[in-house]
Design a protein around this motif. Structure first.
Motif, mmCIF file in Angstrom:
data_model
loop_
_atom_site.group_PDB
_atom_site.id
_atom_site.type_symbol
_atom_site.label_atom_id
_atom_site.label_comp_id
_atom_site.label_asym_id
_atom_site.label_seq_id
_atom_site.Cartn_x
_atom_site.Cartn_y
_atom_site.Cartn_z
ATOM 1 N N ASP A 139 12.064 12.083 5.880
ATOM 2 C CA ASP A 139 12.441 10.679 6.088
ATOM 3 C C ASP A 139 11.267 9.754 5.758
ATOM 4 O OD1 ASP A 139 14.985 11.361 6.980
ATOM 5 O OD2 ASP A 139 14.376 11.433 9.080
ATOM 6 N N ARG A 140 10.070 10.158 6.154
ATOM 7 C CA ARG A 140 8.891 9.314 5.897
ATOM 8 C C ARG A 140 8.642 9.170 4.399
ATOM 9 N NH1 ARG A 140 6.267 8.056 10.494
ATOM 10 N NH2 ARG A 140 6.610 9.417 12.307
ATOM 11 N N LYS A 141 8.836 10.257 3.649
ATOM 12 C CA LYS A 141 8.662 10.179 2.198
ATOM 13 C C LYS A 141 9.688 9.225 1.596
ATOM 14 C CE LYS A 141 7.267 15.048 2.142
ATOM 15 N NZ LYS A 141 5.845 14.884 1.896
ATOM 16 N N ILE A 142 10.923 9.352 2.040
ATOM 17 C CA ILE A 142 11.988 8.479 1.543
ATOM 18 C C ILE A 142 11.656 7.020 1.837
ATOM 19 C CG2 ILE A 142 14.401 7.807 1.894
ATOM 20 C CD1 ILE A 142 15.007 10.796 2.392
ATOM 21 N N LEU A 143 11.242 6.748 3.081
ATOM 22 C CA LEU A 143 10.967 5.373 3.478
ATOM 23 C C LEU A 143 9.748 4.800 2.751
ATOM 24 C CD1 LEU A 143 11.671 5.752 7.286
ATOM 25 C CD2 LEU A 143 12.973 4.345 5.693
ATOM 26 N N ALA A 144 8.722 5.633 2.527
ATOM 27 C CA ALA A 144 7.539 5.148 1.819
ATOM 28 C C ALA A 144 7.897 4.677 0.420
ATOM 29 C CB ALA A 144 6.479 6.253 1.758
ATOM 30 N N TRP B 71 12.088 -3.232 6.312
ATOM 31 C CA TRP B 71 11.319 -4.085 7.227
ATOM 32 C C TRP B 71 11.084 -3.372 8.547
ATOM 33 C CZ3 TRP B 71 12.154 -6.027 12.095
ATOM 34 C CH2 TRP B 71 11.273 -7.054 12.522
ATOM 35 N N TYR B 72 12.113 -2.768 9.070
ATOM 36 C CA TYR B 72 12.001 -2.069 10.355
ATOM 37 C C TYR B 72 11.034 -0.889 10.249
ATOM 38 C CZ TYR B 72 13.441 0.230 14.690
ATOM 39 O OH TYR B 72 13.455 0.805 15.953
ATOM 40 N N ALA B 73 11.152 -0.115 9.153
ATOM 41 C CA ALA B 73 10.292 1.056 8.958
ATOM 42 C C ALA B 73 8.825 0.655 8.892
ATOM 43 C CB ALA B 73 10.703 1.803 7.709
ATOM 44 N N ALA B 74 8.543 -0.446 8.176
ATOM 45 C CA ALA B 74 7.160 -0.902 8.041
ATOM 46 C C ALA B 74 6.575 -1.324 9.383
ATOM 47 C CB ALA B 74 7.093 -2.055 7.039
ATOM 48 N N HIS B 75 7.381 -2.010 10.203
ATOM 49 C CA HIS B 75 6.885 -2.502 11.484
ATOM 50 C C HIS B 75 6.827 -1.412 12.542
ATOM 51 C CE1 HIS B 75 7.472 -6.436 9.640
ATOM 52 N NE2 HIS B 75 6.776 -6.949 10.622
ATOM 53 N N GLN B 76 7.608 -0.353 12.378
ATOM 54 C CA GLN B 76 7.590 0.747 13.344
ATOM 55 C C GLN B 76 6.596 1.844 12.957
ATOM 56 O OE1 GLN B 76 9.270 0.995 16.325
ATOM 57 N NE2 GLN B 76 9.817 -1.136 15.935
ATOM 58 N N GLY B 77 5.959 1.678 11.798
ATOM 59 C CA GLY B 77 5.025 2.696 11.349
ATOM 60 C C GLY B 77 5.693 3.944 10.810
ATOM 61 N N TRP B 78 6.952 3.833 10.406
ATOM 62 C CA TRP B 78 7.660 4.992 9.850
ATOM 63 C C TRP B 78 7.202 5.261 8.422
ATOM 64 C CZ3 TRP B 78 13.556 4.301 11.304
ATOM 65 C CH2 TRP B 78 13.696 4.442 12.705
ATOM 66 N N ALA B 79 6.739 4.234 7.729
ATOM 67 C CA ALA B 79 6.345 4.407 6.324
ATOM 68 C C ALA B 79 5.028 3.702 6.070
ATOM 69 C CB ALA B 79 7.428 3.825 5.423
ATOM 70 N N PRO C 111 0.825 -1.223 0.000
ATOM 71 C CA PRO C 111 0.000 0.000 0.000
ATOM 72 C C PRO C 111 0.855 1.267 0.000
ATOM 73 C CG PRO C 111 -0.650 -1.530 1.763
ATOM 74 C CD PRO C 111 0.676 -1.999 1.236
ATOM 75 N N LEU C 112 0.414 2.260 -0.740
ATOM 76 C CA LEU C 112 0.989 3.604 -0.680
ATOM 77 C C LEU C 112 0.007 4.500 0.048
ATOM 78 C CD1 LEU C 112 2.529 4.449 -4.180
ATOM 79 C CD2 LEU C 112 3.716 3.845 -2.080
ATOM 80 N N ASP C 113 0.516 5.491 0.781
ATOM 81 C CA ASP C 113 -0.373 6.453 1.420
ATOM 82 C C ASP C 113 0.171 7.856 1.217
ATOM 83 O OD1 ASP C 113 1.646 6.936 3.333
ATOM 84 O OD2 ASP C 113 0.914 5.292 4.578
ATOM 85 N N LEU C 114 -0.436 8.825 1.869
ATOM 86 C CA LEU C 114 -0.085 10.223 1.640
ATOM 87 C C LEU C 114 1.268 10.606 2.219
ATOM 88 C CD1 LEU C 114 -3.520 12.003 2.068
ATOM 89 C CD2 LEU C 114 -2.148 11.815 0.003
ATOM 90 N N SER C 115 1.975 9.667 2.835
ATOM 91 C CA SER C 115 3.319 9.992 3.309
ATOM 92 C C SER C 115 4.266 10.281 2.149
ATOM 93 C CB SER C 115 3.886 8.835 4.150
ATOM 94 O OG SER C 115 3.986 7.659 3.378
ATOM 95 N N ILE C 116 3.901 9.857 0.910
ATOM 96 C CA ILE C 116 4.761 10.171 -0.236
ATOM 97 C C ILE C 116 4.385 11.501 -0.872
ATOM 98 C CG2 ILE C 116 5.041 7.728 -0.755
ATOM 99 C CD1 ILE C 116 3.312 8.274 -3.286
ATOM 100 N N ALA C 117 3.309 12.147 -0.386
ATOM 101 C CA ALA C 117 2.838 13.374 -1.020
ATOM 102 C C ALA C 117 3.842 14.495 -0.839
ATOM 103 C CB ALA C 117 1.489 13.785 -0.437
ATOM 104 N N GLY C 118 3.915 15.351 -1.851
ATOM 105 C CA GLY C 118 4.840 16.474 -1.795
ATOM 106 C C GLY C 118 6.146 16.102 -2.442
ATOM 107 N N THR C 119 6.512 16.766 -3.522
ATOM 108 C CA THR C 119 7.716 16.388 -4.252
ATOM 109 C C THR C 119 8.815 17.414 -4.153
ATOM 110 O OG1 THR C 119 6.842 17.410 -6.258
ATOM 111 C CG2 THR C 119 6.349 15.099 -5.917
ATOM 112 N N ASP C 120 8.584 18.491 -3.410
ATOM 113 C CA ASP C 120 9.604 19.524 -3.296
ATOM 114 C C ASP C 120 9.942 19.727 -1.833
ATOM 115 O OD1 ASP C 120 11.304 21.594 -3.442
ATOM 116 O OD2 ASP C 120 9.892 23.063 -4.255
ATOM 117 N N PRO C 121 10.977 19.072 -1.307
ATOM 118 C CA PRO C 121 11.306 19.163 0.098
ATOM 119 C C PRO C 121 11.552 20.589 0.555
ATOM 120 C CG PRO C 121 12.551 17.407 -0.942
ATOM 121 C CD PRO C 121 11.886 18.181 -2.035
#
Length: 329
Positions: A273-278, A321-329, A245-255
Motif C-alpha cells: 500500500d505504501r508503494k502504491i501511495l508513494a 492528501w490524506y496519505a501525505a498527512h498521515q505519513g502513509w506515503a 519528494p520521493l523516498d525509499l517507500s517506492i523501492a522494490g518493483t516485484d511485490p
C-alpha cells in the motif's frame, strides 16, 4: 582522530600508547602494539620530528597533549586563516577576470551525442560539493542505467539532488534507475513538467541540451559561471522547493518477491500500500503505478478502493492528501 593534524593512523596509535607508557623503548612498544619494530621506529622518528615525542634515555615519552597538540592545532588554525585570505583574493581575481571574458568563453556549444555524453560525465566528475539534475524524456545522449558519473560523485561525498518529470518517472527503465539512486542516497523529487534538461556542478558549470531538429544532430550548451548560470541555479532551487519528494517507500518493483508486502501494519496498511501511495502522491496514473509494481490495473484499483474506504474519502485526490498527512506515503 588526529588525521586533521597530519598524523597517520600508525603515528596516532604509537603516540596514544606512549601516553600511558612513558620511557618505553621502541622494541617494547612494538611488542605491546603487536607491530613490527621497523614500523614503530619509523612512527617514533616522525613523532619526534613533530615534537609530540621526546627521547628519554633508552626509551621515548609522549609530550603533554595540551602543549604539543595545542601547538599543532594553533599552527593549522593560522594556516587556515591564511588560506581564507588567499581564497578571498583569488575570488576577487576570478570575478575581475570573468568580467572581461567574451560570450564565447562563457558559453561552449557542443554538438553530437558522443560529445554531449562525454561532457555530461566530465561535468559530474568535476562536482566537488553538489550535483543537481533536471531529468526529462526522451533520453538521447545518456539513457537510463548508463550514468556512471552519479555513482562516482556519491562515492566522493558529493550531494546529488534530482528533479524528475512525472512522465519520465512513469517509464520502467527510469523508474528502476530512480529506485537505485534512492538506495544510493540521491535525493529525488517529482514535478508535473520541467522546462528543460539541466545538469549543474556546484555553482560553477552547467549543461543544457538544445532542442534538435527532427533529423538534425543533437546539441547542448556548456555554461561557465555567469549571470545565465546563476539564473539556472535559482530555477533549480525554486523548482526543488515545490516538487514532491520521493523516498525509499517506492523501492522494490516485484511485490511477490517479499512475503511481508501484504502484511497489515498497525495503521491498517501494508508495505505494498505504501508503494502504491508513494507513486500515487507523485502524480503517476493508475496504469503507470500498476506497471511499475507489476500489478494488473484491476488489482491496483481494488487496493485503491480499500485504501479510500480506510481513509474514509471519495476519490484519489483526497486519498493522496490524506496519505501525505498521515505519513502513509
Amino acid at each position: 582522530m588526529l588525521g586533521a593534524l597530519g598524523l597517520t593512523p600508525d603515528e596516532e596509535t604509537v603516540y596514544r600508547a606512549l601516553l600511558s607508557r612513558p620511557g618505553t623503548a621502541a622494541a617494547e612498544l612494538a611488542q605491546a602494539l603487536a607491530q613490527s619494530g621497523s614500523e614503530v621506529s619509523a612512527a617514533l622518528s616522525r613523532l619526534v620530528a613533530h615534537g609530540l615525542v621526546v627521547r628519554a634515555g633508552n626509551g621515548f615519552t609522549a609530550a603533554p597533549p595540551a602543549v604539543a597538540l595545542g601547538a599543532m592545532i594553533s599552527e593549522r588554525r593560522d594556516a587556515l586563516r591564511t588560506a581564507e585570505l588567499g581564497l578571498a583574493a583569488f575570488a576577487e581575481e576570478h570575478r575581475a577576470a570573468m568580467v572581461g571574458r567574451s560570450i564565447s568563453e562563457l558559453i561552449e556549444v557542443i554538438t553530437g551525442i558522443d560529445a554531449i555524453r562525454h561532457r555530461f560525465l566530465q561535468l559530474q566528475h568535476a562536482a566537488r560539493t553538489q550535483l543537481r539534475n533536471f531529468v526529462t524524456a526522451p533520453f538521447i545522449a545518456v539513457p537510463p542505467g548508463e550514468n556512471t558519473g552519479e555513482d562516482a560523485a556519491i562515492d566522493r561525498g558529493v550531494e546529488v539532488r534530482v528533479v524528475i518529470e512525472r512522465s519520465a518517472l512513469a517509464e520502467p527503465r527510469t523508474f528502476h534507475e530512480t529506485v537505485a539512486s534512492l538506495h544510493n542516497g540521491v535525493k529525488v523529487r517529482v514535478v508535473k513538467e520541467l522546462p528543460m534538461k539541466l545538469v549543474l556542478a556546484d555553482a560553477d558549470i552547467g549543461l543544457v541540451p538544445l532542442a534538435a531538429e527532427p533529423y538534425g544532430e543533437p546539441g547542448a550548451v556548456l555554461l561557465h559561471r555567469s549571470g545565465l548560470l546563476a539564473a539556472l541555479d535559482a530555477l533549480f532551487e525554486s523548482t526543488w522547493q515545490h516538487a514532491h519528494p520521493l523516498d525509499l517507500s517506492i523501492a522494490g518493483t516485484d511485490p511477490a518477491a517479499a512475503d511481508d508486502l501484504t502484511e497489515r501494519q498497525p495503521d491498517g496498511i501494508t508495505p505494498l500500500d505504501r508503494k502504491i501511495l508513494a507513486l500515487l502522491v507523485a502524480g503517476l496514473t493508475d496504469q503507470a503505478v500498476a506497471t511499475q509494481l507489476n500489478l494488473s490495473l484491476r488489482t491496483l484499483q481494488r487496493h485503491l478502493r480499500r485504501l479510500m474506504d480506510l481513509a474514509v474519502v471519495d476519490n484519489r485526490m483526497q486519498l493522496g492528501w490524506y496519505a501525505a498527512h498521515q505519513g502513509w506515503a
